[in-house]
Every structure is written in structure tokens, then in C-alpha cells.
Design an enzyme around this catalytic site. Structure first.
Site, PDB file in Angstrom:
ATOM      1  CB  ALA A   9      -0.502   0.195   1.496  1.00 16.07           C
ATOM      2  N   GLY A  13       0.941   0.980  -5.121  1.00 20.00           N
ATOM      3  CA  GLY A  13      -0.389   0.013  -4.943  1.00 20.00           C
ATOM      4  C   GLY A  13      -1.581   1.076  -4.572  1.00 20.00           C
ATOM      5  CG  ASN A  87       9.387  -2.428  -0.499  1.00 22.95           C
ATOM      6  OD1 ASN A  87       8.351  -2.959   0.264  1.00 22.95           O
ATOM      7  ND2 ASN A  87      10.559  -1.841   0.480  1.00 22.95           N
ATOM      8  CB  CYS A 272      12.185   5.234  -9.379  1.00 25.08           C
ATOM      9  SG  CYS A 272      10.718   3.926  -8.884  1.00 25.08           S
ATOM     10  CE  LYS A 335       7.453  15.051 -10.097  1.00 20.31           C
ATOM     11  NZ  LYS A 335       6.919  14.754 -10.660  1.00 20.31           N
TER      12      LYS A 335
END
Ligand code: NAD
Ligand code: UGA
Length: 451
Positions: A9, A13, A87, A272, A335
Site C-alpha cells: 500500500a 499501490g 518495494n 526510482c 520534486k
């Protein structure tokens, strides 16, 4: 009623399943996680992640056909389609440490599905994984004797944080990889049907499993490569009086290049880009493709160079000493429009400034809680201040690290009047009106532009 389960979650997710539930009122969607605190937050008015528009989507579907729970086993037993969105961080130990993907959370899910399932399931890779992970997943799942049949699909997620809801609502494409066997095709179609509730058919791309897995790593590598490319040019601009904004505009108008992802910055962050490129590098190395690995590794190296260059410039411009000087960092999130600080350039920049014995004050509208965790080991040496005016009080320099809209709207005269003089402003995002700041009296330094 089709039952969908999502294991994990997190940033992917939660929002992804909320959107699927919103658009498919005839499907029951359950999101499970082993983290009780996270699930409690998903069930509260204070969601565990900050994402514009997320509250509305969750509020519409939660309790109707969207549920959050820690009962992983019940979820698995009941589901027809299981998304695995756990993850997949970079491995920190053993073979491939610092480069390969750590697949332990992923594999645990596969084993738990096998243990609990008694009926046929479609298992969907939502996490970002090395190409051919689905083969391992299939071997584990089909090693059981419970008579259940498992079809494994790859359906990588392309949402970006800060715009997750808009990206999910109107995606550039949905990618679904599966086998071309009759069962494989049937499984692909079942997943196509879920997305077809709101995504036009022509935007739903189906491929073989390996192409789908590899496309995700490739997309992130290409995006990050563009940022590193323009950042490399920003260094040359500073040395030559070219302006990186003008260069980006000029090349971006070439329809073959396009204008997006050409914004020079203090460096890319996020959970990522770095992880996925290193994963790609590791994959190439393990197939003996050393030149290919080296090519992509350079994208990460250039990013580290850009982050360090920013601090070097601050030091140089502030008379080669920042010891004892107060420096206010405007923004800590990687960001704007997210509270996420994973791999944020602000982390390395703070540490480098502390190395120089600067006094660091951090302000951010959403990310202060995560910033405190990221800097737990040096917490006594850093001040966290939600109010940017207070953060800048007595500061020798302001360094803008996140392009929050709020920072455009501040009264920079008021800030200037409270700062130590001469006042320095380092704009790590080329976000502010530099002419105006210069007029007020700041010494302004931007990325990719001679002062
Ligand atoms: P995350 O860390 O926010 O969430 C992962 C969740 O999985 C955690 O809450 C964790 O407790 C849970 N989990 C781990 N093992 C579990 C288990 N065995 N059972 C139940 N729950 C378990 O991660 P994320 O940012 O959502 O990313 C998930 C995946 O999606 C990663 O592979 C990532 O690369 C990919 N991805 C992320 C983004 C993004 O914007 N963050 C975008 C696209 C793809
Ligand atoms: C990125 C991709 O954009 C998503 O498609 C992908 O799903 C996701 O990674 C993922 O796999 O996790 P995200 O990291 O959330 O999304 O955010 P981006 O908008 O891609 O920004 C990444 C970093 O690059 C940020 O630090 C951003 O400030 C920086 N960036 C981006 C620049 O410095 N310049 C640009 O022109 C664009």
C-alpha cells in the site's frame, strides 16, 4: 463480482488501486500491507502520502469497493487478480550490493500467494523488476500441489509522484505483458478489461512479458538520461555564458527531441531513477554487456556530479568558506507536490554543507517529517522550520532545491531584509525571477547560467 487484491500500500499501490476502484464500481479492490501504521493512515482522513487529488479519489471509493487491510492471507484467498506492488530497492548486501534489485520482498509475496491460494489467480507484477523476473515468479507459483493455476502478467506503473492522479486518470499508455498461450491471452484480456473501464483501447499496449518488464526500466533510464544530458550541458553553459534555459528551448522545439524533461536542475531524485538505472546496469553486466552497462552508469554519475557541483559553487561564490554561516534550504522533497524525499538531492547537499560546518535550516511545505528521518544521524546540527521567512532570518544564503509553487509567491524583499549581507540566492531549479531578485540586491546564481 471480480475481486482484486494489491499487496503493498505504498506510493504506487494506494493511488493505483484507488483509481481502479473509482473507475470499476463492479470490482472489489482490497489493498493490503504488513505495515499497520500505513494501513491505519489509508483508513483515516490523513492519508499516508501527499498527492494532489488523492483524497477525493479515495473518499469516493473507500468503504464502497475499496478497502485497506493488513489481512494479507484473507486477501489472497479471496482474490481473482493479485497485483504485487511491494518495494524493490537496491540491494545493500552480498552479490550485486549497491546495484542489483533486492527481490526478497517480492519473492516472499510469491511464496505467500502459493501457500494460501486454493483457486486460480492472475498475478500481476506492478513493482518495477529486472527483466525475466516473471519466469522466477512462475516457477515458484507453479511449484505447488494445491491444484491452483497461476498466470503471471507484467503491468508496470508509469505514474510520477506529484501528478499521480492525473497520470492514472489519463495515462499515456497502459502496458500489459503476458504469454501468447491461450491461458496467457485470457489473463491479459482480463486485465485489459479492468483498464478499459476508462482508458481508450488504443492506449492499452499488450506485449510479451519480457518486453513489458524491460520497457519499464528503459523508460526510466531514458527519462533520467535526458535530465543528466541537460545537466551536463548546464555545466558548459556556466563556463561559456550560454543559458541552459535558452539551449533547452532551442533544442526542444525540434519535434524529434521534444520539450519535456529538459529542465536543468540540482539533480534528479526520487525512489526510482537511480535504482532502476543501476538495476539495468547490473542486468547488462550479468549478460556480459559491459559497454552497455557503462553507458547507462554514466547517467547516475553525471547526476552525482551535478549535486556536488551545486555545493562547490555555493562554497566558491561565498568566498570559499561557509563555516558558521546560516544557509536556508527552500525545499527538501525530490520534486514539487510530494512529501517524498527518497534520493532527494537535498539529502546529499545538506550533508556536504554540514561537512563545511555550515548551519543548515530546512524548510518545505510537505517534506519536513521525512527530512528529519533522512537526517536522523545529524539531527542536532540541522534546524527544521516550516515558515520560509523564519528559515531565512539571519541567513547568508538561500538555496532553492524544490520547485514548490509557494516559493515563487514569497516576498523576496522581506526575505532579503532579514538576511545577512551580502545576501546570496542559489536557485537549484531556475524557478524564480532572477532579474527581480537581482534588482532587490541578491547575489543570484542559477543552474546553467553565468552569474
Ligand atoms: P513503497 O515503499 O511506498 O511501498 C511498498 C509497500 O509494500 C510498503 O508499504 C511495504 O510495507 C509493503 N510490503 C513489502 N513487503 C510486503 C509483504 N510481503 N506483504 C505486504 N506488504 C508488503 O514503494 P512504492 O514507491 O509504492 O514502489 C513500489 C514499486 O513500484 C517499486 O518496485 C517501485 O520501483 C515501483 N514504482 C514506483 C513509482 C513511484 O512513483 N514511487 C512509480 C512507478 C513504479
Ligand atoms: C519517474 C517517472 O517520471 C515515472 O514515469 C515513473 O513511473 C517513476 O519515476 C517511477 O518509476 O518511480 P518520479 O520520480 O515520481 O517519476 O518524478 P519525475 O517527474 O520523473 O522526476 C524525477 C526527478 O527528475 C525529480 O527530482 C525531478 O525534479 C527531476 N527532473 C525532472 C529534472 O530535474 N528535470 C526535468 O526536466 C524533469
Amino acid at each position: 463480482m471480480t475481486k482484486i487484491l494489491c499487496i503493498g500500500a505504498g506510493y504506487v499501490g494506494g493511488p493505483t488501486m484507488a483509481m481502479i476502484a473509482k473507475k470499476n464500481t463492479n470490482v472489489q479492490v482490497t489493498v493490503v500491507d504488513i505495515n499497520q501504521q500505513r494501513i491505519d493512515a489509508w483508513n483515516s482522513d490523513n492519508l499516508p502520502i501527499y498527492e494532489p487529488g488523492l483524497d477525493e479519489v479515495v473518499n469516493e471509493a473507500r468503504g464502497r469497493n475499496l478497502f485497506f487491510s493488513t489481512d494479507v492471507e484473507k486477501g489472497i484467498a479471496e482474490a481473482d487478480i493479485i497485483f504485487v506492488s511491494v518495494n524493490t530497492p537496491t540491494k545493500t548486501f552480498g552479490h550485486g550490493a549497491g546495484c542489483a534489485a533486492d527481490l526478497q520482498y517480492w519473492e516472499k509475496c510469491a511464496r505467500q500467494i502459493l501457500e494460501v491460494a486454493t483457486s486460480d489467480k492472475i498475478v500481476v507484477e506492478k513493482s518495477t523488476l529486472p527483466v525475466r523476473t516473471a519466469a522466477a515468479m512462475e516457477r515458484i507459483l507453479n511449484s505447488g500441489r494445491n491444484g491452483a493455476h497461476f498466470d503471471v502478467l507484467s503491468n508496470p506503473e508509469f505514474l510520477a509522484e506529484g501528478t499521480a492522479i492525473a497520470d492514472l486518470d489519463n495515462p499515456d499508455r497502459i502496458l500489459i505483458g503476458g504469454h501468447s498461450t491461450p491461458e496467457g491471452k485470457k489473463a491479459v484480456q482480463a486485465l485489459v478489461d479492468v483498464y478499459a473501464a476508462w482508458v481508450p483501447q488504443e492506449k492499452i499496449i499488450t506485449t510479451n512479458l519480457w518486453s513489458s518488464e524491460l520497457s519499464k526500466l528503459t523508460a526510466n533510464a531514458f527519462l533520467a538520461q535526458r535530465v543528466s544530458s541537460i545537466n551536463s550541458i548546464s555545466a558548459l553553459c556556466e563556463a561559456t555564458e550560454a543559458d541552459v534555459g535558452e539551449v533547452a528551448y532551442a533544442i526542444g522545439t525540434d519535434s524529434r527531441i521534444g520539450p519535456k524533461f529538459l529542465k536543468a536542475s540540482v539533480g534528479f531524485g526520487g525512489s526510482c531513477f537511480k535504482k532502476d538505472i543501476l538495476n539495468l546496469v547490473y542486468l547488462c553486466e550479468s549478460y556480459g554487456l559491459h559497454e552497455v552497462a557503462e553507458y547507462w552508469r554514466q547517467v547516475v554519475k553525471m547526476n552525482e556530479y551535478q549535486e556536488r557541483r551545486f555545493v562547490d559553487r555555493m562554497l566558491k561564490e561565498m568566498f570559499n568558506t561557509i563555516a558558521g554561516k546560516r544557509i536556508a534550504l527552500f525545499g527538501f522533497a525530490f520534486k514539487a507536490d510530494t512529501g517524498d524525499t527518497r534520493e532527494s538531492p537535498a539529502i546529499l547537499i545538506t550533508r556536504e554543507l554540514l561537512e563545511e560546518n555550515a548551519e543548515v535550516v530546512i524548510t518545505d511545505p510537505q517534506a519536513l517529517k521525512h527530512a528529519e528521518q533522512d537526517l536522523a544521524d545529524v539531527i542536532d546540527r540541522v534546524v527544521f522550520e516550516p515558515d520560509p521567512y523564519k528559515a531565512a532570518e539571519g541567513a547568508h544564503a538561500v538555496a532553492l532545491l524544490t520547485e514548490w509553487k509557494e516559493y515563487k509567491e514569497l516576498d523576496y524583499q522581506k526575505i532579503f531584509d532579514r538576511m545577512a549581507q551580502p545576501a546570496f540566492l542559489f536557485d537549484g531549479r531556475n524557478h524564480l525571477d532572477h532579474q527581480e531578485l537581482f534588482g532587490i540586491g541578491y547575489n543570484v546564481y542559477s543552474i546553467g547560467k553565468a552569474p
